[in-house]
Design a protein around this motif. Structure first.
Motif, short mmCIF file in Angstrom:
data_model
loop_
_atom_site.label_atom_id
_atom_site.label_comp_id
_atom_site.label_asym_id
_atom_site.label_seq_id
_atom_site.Cartn_x
_atom_site.Cartn_y
_atom_site.Cartn_z
N PRO A 135 0.83 -1.21 0.00
CA PRO A 135 0.00 0.00 0.00
C PRO A 135 0.87 1.26 0.00
N PRO A 136 0.48 2.27 -0.75
CA PRO A 136 1.31 3.49 -0.82
C PRO A 136 1.61 4.11 0.54
N ALA A 137 0.61 4.16 1.43
CA ALA A 137 0.83 4.76 2.75
C ALA A 137 1.89 3.99 3.53
N TRP A 138 1.88 2.68 3.40
CA TRP A 138 2.86 1.83 4.09
C TRP A 138 4.25 2.05 3.50
N ALA A 139 4.35 2.06 2.17
CA ALA A 139 5.64 2.26 1.53
C ALA A 139 6.24 3.62 1.90
N ARG A 140 5.39 4.65 1.92
CA ARG A 140 5.88 5.99 2.29
C ARG A 140 6.37 6.02 3.73
N THR A 141 5.63 5.36 4.62
CA THR A 141 6.01 5.35 6.03
C THR A 141 7.34 4.65 6.24
N LEU A 142 7.52 3.51 5.59
CA LEU A 142 8.80 2.81 5.70
C LEU A 142 9.94 3.64 5.16
N ALA A 143 9.72 4.26 4.00
CA ALA A 143 10.78 5.07 3.39
C ALA A 143 11.16 6.24 4.29
N ALA A 144 10.16 6.86 4.91
CA ALA A 144 10.43 8.02 5.77
C ALA A 144 11.26 7.63 6.99
N GLN A 145 11.12 6.36 7.43
CA GLN A 145 11.86 5.90 8.60
C GLN A 145 13.11 5.09 8.22
N GLY A 146 13.39 5.01 6.93
CA GLY A 146 14.57 4.28 6.48
C GLY A 146 14.48 2.79 6.73
N LEU A 147 13.28 2.23 6.64
CA LEU A 147 13.06 0.82 6.94
C LEU A 147 12.86 0.01 5.67
N ASP A 148 13.17 -1.28 5.78
CA ASP A 148 12.86 -2.23 4.73
C ASP A 148 12.35 -3.50 5.39
N SER A 149 12.37 -4.63 4.70
CA SER A 149 11.88 -5.88 5.28
C SER A 149 13.06 -6.76 5.68
N GLY A 150 13.64 -6.45 6.82
CA GLY A 150 14.74 -7.26 7.32
C GLY A 150 15.96 -7.27 6.41
N GLY A 151 16.26 -6.13 5.79
CA GLY A 151 17.37 -6.07 4.87
C GLY A 151 17.00 -6.38 3.43
N TRP A 152 15.69 -6.57 3.19
CA TRP A 152 15.17 -6.89 1.85
C TRP A 152 14.42 -5.66 1.35
N ALA A 153 14.75 -5.19 0.16
CA ALA A 153 14.14 -3.97 -0.36
C ALA A 153 12.64 -4.13 -0.58
N ILE A 154 11.91 -3.03 -0.43
CA ILE A 154 10.48 -3.02 -0.69
C ILE A 154 10.26 -2.87 -2.20
N PRO A 155 9.62 -3.84 -2.85
CA PRO A 155 9.46 -3.77 -4.30
C PRO A 155 8.27 -2.91 -4.70
N ASP A 156 8.22 -2.59 -5.97
CA ASP A 156 7.04 -1.92 -6.52
C ASP A 156 5.89 -2.91 -6.60
N TRP A 157 4.66 -2.37 -6.53
CA TRP A 157 3.46 -3.20 -6.63
C TRP A 157 2.36 -2.41 -7.32
N SER A 158 1.59 -3.07 -8.14
CA SER A 158 0.38 -2.50 -8.71
C SER A 158 -0.60 -3.62 -8.99
N ARG A 159 -1.88 -3.29 -9.06
CA ARG A 159 -2.89 -4.30 -9.39
C ARG A 159 -2.59 -4.91 -10.75
N LYS A 160 -2.22 -4.06 -11.70
CA LYS A 160 -1.96 -4.55 -13.05
C LYS A 160 -0.82 -5.56 -13.07
#
Length: 314
Positions: free
Chosen positions: A15-40
């Motif tokens: 979700p965009p709000a989640w991705a923005r929040t993680l980016a603002a805090q310099g977080l990822d998923s345990g050292g794994w980058a957050i990928p792009d996502w779309s319904r398409k």
């Protein structure tokens, strides 16, 4: 598979709000980058991998990032976004709602809202919440509420409360460990025996639980709890459901099928955190496994999930 048929119970949403929040805090998923996502892109992947419906969930680090109030707001934003995705394409998507543990009161409230108002297909819990595992006695009110609703509970691993191995992101090794740790904690603290209406799905084939289950059962009665018989521990360990994400390999799949109860193995992809190439790789093993009993492959791909998610039944 020639046409989309699978139900993927382990597919992620960003979700965009989640991705923005993680980016603002310099977080990822345990050292794994957050990928792009779309319904398409999700639908394109599913069409290629023979997946009819993906049940979406937010992965680690979840929605509780240290502040209770912000976690409540983020959980609500994430869950409403997921519900809208499902509303637009209920044939292609399902939704496990995020819960802001370790804030128990907020977690109960969000679970009730997600299940009763947003009509989520279940909830996702991380294997530990700030170092507290899911069998923690303080989490009892949440389990009681989920049990009253006979909810599906998808347990996704999180980084355990220890430092990463140098150069080793948590999803590579620690996630498998933490799923196993959390599952055993649920059994030894009696959650699986007290709350028999919940259906708990463990990610990634249950970590190494199928491989070590008999070790856990035997040693529990001799070292930890003499009043617990090995058969009782095994009974509760066998209550779990398991997804095949990153686990349908020539060594892991036979162990999983040997341990899991009939109907308790479900298809999972882990996309987009696991790339599409990984899905193709593991699908090959699922499609070529020589020792399936009659109908077992079809059950893993779809029918077992239909039993948990009847709205997705043909």
């Amino acid at each position: 598979m020639r046409s989309p048929a699978r139900i993927d119970v382990h597919q992620h949403i960003v979700p965009p709000a989640w991705a923005r929040t993680l980016a603002a805090q310099g977080l990822d998923s345990g050292g794994w980058a957050i990928p792009d996502w779309s319904r398409k892109s999700a639908i394109a992947m599913m069409d290629q991998q023979g997946i009819a419906t993906g049940v979406l969930s937010v992965t680690a680090p979840g929605v509780h990032l240290g502040d209770d109030a912000r976690a409540r707001d983020l959980a609500r934003a994430v869950n409403e976004y997921g519900a809208e995705v499902v509303k637009d394409r209920p044939d292609r998507f399902g939704h496990f709602a995020s819960i802001p543990l370790p804030d128990v009161d907020a977690a109960v409230a969000e679970a009730v809202h997600a299940l009763d108002t947003l009509h989520a297909d279940g909830v996702v819990l991380l294997s530990n919440a700030g170092g507290r595992y899911l069998g923690d006695p303080g989490f009892e009110p949440l389990w009681a509420e989920l049990d009253r609703r006979a909810a599906n509970v998808f347990v996704h691993p999180a980084q355990p409360p220890m430092a990463l191995l140098p150069g080793t992101p948590a999803p590579l090794a620690d996630y498998v460990f933490d799923t196993t740790r959390s599952a055993l904690n649920l059994v030894l603290n009696g959650v699986m025996s007290r709350y028999t209406n919940v259906r708990v799905i463990l990610s990634h084939g249950g970590g190494f639980l199928p491989y070590a289950a008999y070790r856990f059962a035997g040693l529990t009665s001799t070292v930890v709890a003499p009043d617990l018989k090995p058969a009782d521990v095994l009974h509760d360990l066998k209550r779990f459901y398991f997804d095949t994400a990153l686990s349908a390999s020539p060594s892991a799949l036979p162990a999983l099928l040997a341990f899991a109860e009939p109907g308790h193995v479900l298809y999972g992809s882990d996309w987009p955190f696991a790339p599409q190439e990984a899905g193709t790789y593991y699908n090959h093993f699922l499609e070529s496994h020589p020792d399936f009993t009659p109908g077992q492959a079809e059950a893993i791909n779809r029918e077992n999930a239909e039993a948990l998610l009847p709205r997705l039944a043909h």
